[in-house]
Design a protein around this motif. Sequence first.
Motif, PDB file in Angstrom:
ATOM      1  N   GLY A 265      50.681  41.893  39.685  1.00 27.96           N
ATOM      2  CA  GLY A 265      49.714  41.316  40.613  1.00 27.96           C
ATOM      3  C   GLY A 265      48.493  42.191  40.805  1.00 27.96           C
ATOM      4  O   GLY A 265      47.358  41.710  40.783  1.00 27.96           O
ATOM      5  N   LEU A 266      48.693  43.500  40.980  1.00 28.95           N
ATOM      6  CA  LEU A 266      47.569  44.425  41.177  1.00 28.95           C
ATOM      7  C   LEU A 266      46.621  44.423  39.988  1.00 28.95           C
ATOM      8  O   LEU A 266      45.399  44.351  40.143  1.00 28.95           O
ATOM      9  CB  LEU A 266      48.101  45.838  41.412  1.00 28.95           C
ATOM     10  N   LYS A 267      47.181  44.528  38.781  1.00 27.73           N
ATOM     11  CA  LYS A 267      46.332  44.531  37.577  1.00 27.73           C
ATOM     12  C   LYS A 267      45.524  43.246  37.480  1.00 27.73           C
ATOM     13  O   LYS A 267      44.340  43.258  37.139  1.00 27.73           O
ATOM     14  CB  LYS A 267      47.205  44.709  36.337  1.00 27.73           C
TER      15      LYS A 267
ATOM     16  N   ALA B 166      41.353  42.938  37.838  1.00 28.87           N
ATOM     17  CA  ALA B 166      40.583  42.298  36.774  1.00 28.87           C
ATOM     18  C   ALA B 166      39.841  41.074  37.285  1.00 28.87           C
ATOM     19  O   ALA B 166      38.720  40.783  36.868  1.00 28.87           O
ATOM     20  CB  ALA B 166      41.520  41.900  35.629  1.00 28.87           C
ATOM     21  N   LEU B 167      40.458  40.347  38.215  1.00 27.28           N
ATOM     22  CA  LEU B 167      39.813  39.151  38.766  1.00 27.28           C
ATOM     23  C   LEU B 167      38.543  39.530  39.517  1.00 27.28           C
ATOM     24  O   LEU B 167      37.531  38.826  39.440  1.00 27.28           O
ATOM     25  CB  LEU B 167      40.793  38.435  39.703  1.00 27.28           C
ATOM     26  N   SER B 168      38.583  40.670  40.232  1.00 29.91           N
ATOM     27  CA  SER B 168      37.395  41.104  40.969  1.00 29.91           C
ATOM     28  C   SER B 168      36.292  41.564  40.028  1.00 29.91           C
ATOM     29  O   SER B 168      35.105  41.448  40.343  1.00 29.91           O
ATOM     30  CB  SER B 168      37.755  42.235  41.929  1.00 29.91           C
ATOM     31  N   ALA B 169      36.678  42.080  38.862  1.00 27.77           N
ATOM     32  CA  ALA B 169      35.686  42.614  37.927  1.00 27.77           C
ATOM     33  C   ALA B 169      35.178  41.580  36.929  1.00 27.77           C
ATOM     34  O   ALA B 169      34.003  41.562  36.581  1.00 27.77           O
ATOM     35  CB  ALA B 169      36.277  43.809  37.172  1.00 27.77           C
TER      36      ALA B 169
ATOM     37  N   ILE C 148      45.388  42.154  47.038  1.00 28.60           N
ATOM     38  CA  ILE C 148      45.039  43.564  47.263  1.00 28.60           C
ATOM     39  C   ILE C 148      44.153  44.082  46.125  1.00 28.60           C
ATOM     40  O   ILE C 148      43.149  44.761  46.354  1.00 28.60           O
ATOM     41  CB  ILE C 148      46.315  44.421  47.379  1.00 28.60           C
ATOM     42  N   GLY C 149      44.537  43.744  44.892  1.00 31.46           N
ATOM     43  CA  GLY C 149      43.743  44.188  43.741  1.00 31.46           C
ATOM     44  C   GLY C 149      42.348  43.608  43.747  1.00 31.46           C
ATOM     45  O   GLY C 149      41.369  44.313  43.467  1.00 31.46           O
TER      46      GLY C 149
ATOM     47  N   GLU D 297      37.720  48.566  42.270  1.00 28.65           N
ATOM     48  CA  GLU D 297      37.791  49.909  41.678  1.00 28.65           C
ATOM     49  C   GLU D 297      38.524  50.904  42.581  1.00 28.65           C
ATOM     50  O   GLU D 297      39.043  51.918  42.096  1.00 28.65           O
ATOM     51  CB  GLU D 297      36.379  50.413  41.388  1.00 28.65           C
ATOM     52  N   ARG D 298      38.577  50.628  43.881  1.00 29.43           N
ATOM     53  CA  ARG D 298      39.268  51.538  44.796  1.00 29.43           C
ATOM     54  C   ARG D 298      40.771  51.595  44.523  1.00 29.43           C
ATOM     55  O   ARG D 298      41.451  52.527  44.933  1.00 29.43           O
ATOM     56  CB  ARG D 298      39.034  51.103  46.242  1.00 29.43           C
ATOM     57  N   ALA D 299      41.276  50.586  43.817  1.00 29.61           N
ATOM     58  CA  ALA D 299      42.710  50.555  43.505  1.00 29.61           C
ATOM     59  C   ALA D 299      43.094  51.604  42.468  1.00 29.61           C
ATOM     60  O   ALA D 299      44.282  51.800  42.197  1.00 29.61           O
ATOM     61  CB  ALA D 299      43.101  49.168  42.996  1.00 29.61           C
TER      62      ALA D 299
END
Length: 309
Positions: free
Chosen positions: A42-44, A48-51, A173-174, A179-181
């Motif tokens: 989920g985090l990965k 990627a979804l935010s970027a 969360i991701g 990038e803060r993750a």
Amino acid sequence: MQIDIVVGFFVLGAVAKLLKSDLKLPSGLYQSCLIFLLLAIGLKGGIALSAYGSLDVIPQSIGVVIFGASLPLLAFPILYYIGGWSRLDAAATAAHYGSVSVATYAVAVAYAQSFGLDYEAYFALFVALLEVPAIIVGILMAKRGIRLSELKPVLIEALLNKGVVLLLGGLAIGAWAGERASSVMPFFGELFHGILALFLLEMGRVAAERIGDIRKQSAFLLSFGISMSVLGGIIGGLLGQLLGFSNGGIFLLAVLGSSASYIAVPAAFAVALPKANASISITSSLAISFPFNVLVGIPVYLALIQHFG
């Protein structure tokens, strides 16, 4: 055909069980591995979804949801008319094949990373989306004329299932952290293959434990578990190409189509259809389709993608 190293741990677990070894992961460790894998995926996907997320995600998501809802409609007539199963058992088992196995997806991701196959990094979103549609379709097929009041508690159970909560929570969360993750990714990223290996060690043991159930349920269950996985994989691969996914995305969607749930769907159907024979559904998804995908399906899909891609 290339086999990833994590598959060796699955084989070790199965062989240990067949040899009657007392090898077994502690229940707490097994659950910890599962939580880790769900959060890591989920985090990965969220990062990627935010970027890289774009409007292309919307039609792709719609296509994936329709895909998840259609697979039970293909599985049901095979079980009901050819297998001669009751409507209840056929609908419950068919729903397992419209949902997904996160463990199978994790193995596919490990393959893609090991062999340098690029894919849409936000693919975890589609894993989460595929959990629920099949459950709804399965219940509707089992209970014709079901009222909304009867469907509501099942939907709540499906959406609050720990697999869905952890996947969607990790995605959220991701996507929020972006990038803060990076501060937590050394843990969730670099340890992924190792934790997956431990998880597969136990999964191999559990799969081997159900070999006796396969013998009891006749050759039809074995042939269905394999053929439905192949059919779902073919349709998933074709849909991935139609939706414009990369070669890695086509590979992962084929794997998702080939997999069958053994966590989210059983939990939801224990509430919705408690009289359904859960043994045959779990045996088919966990003891037949899961080993088939890990040992045969995933390497074959990867080889085909690498050859024709």
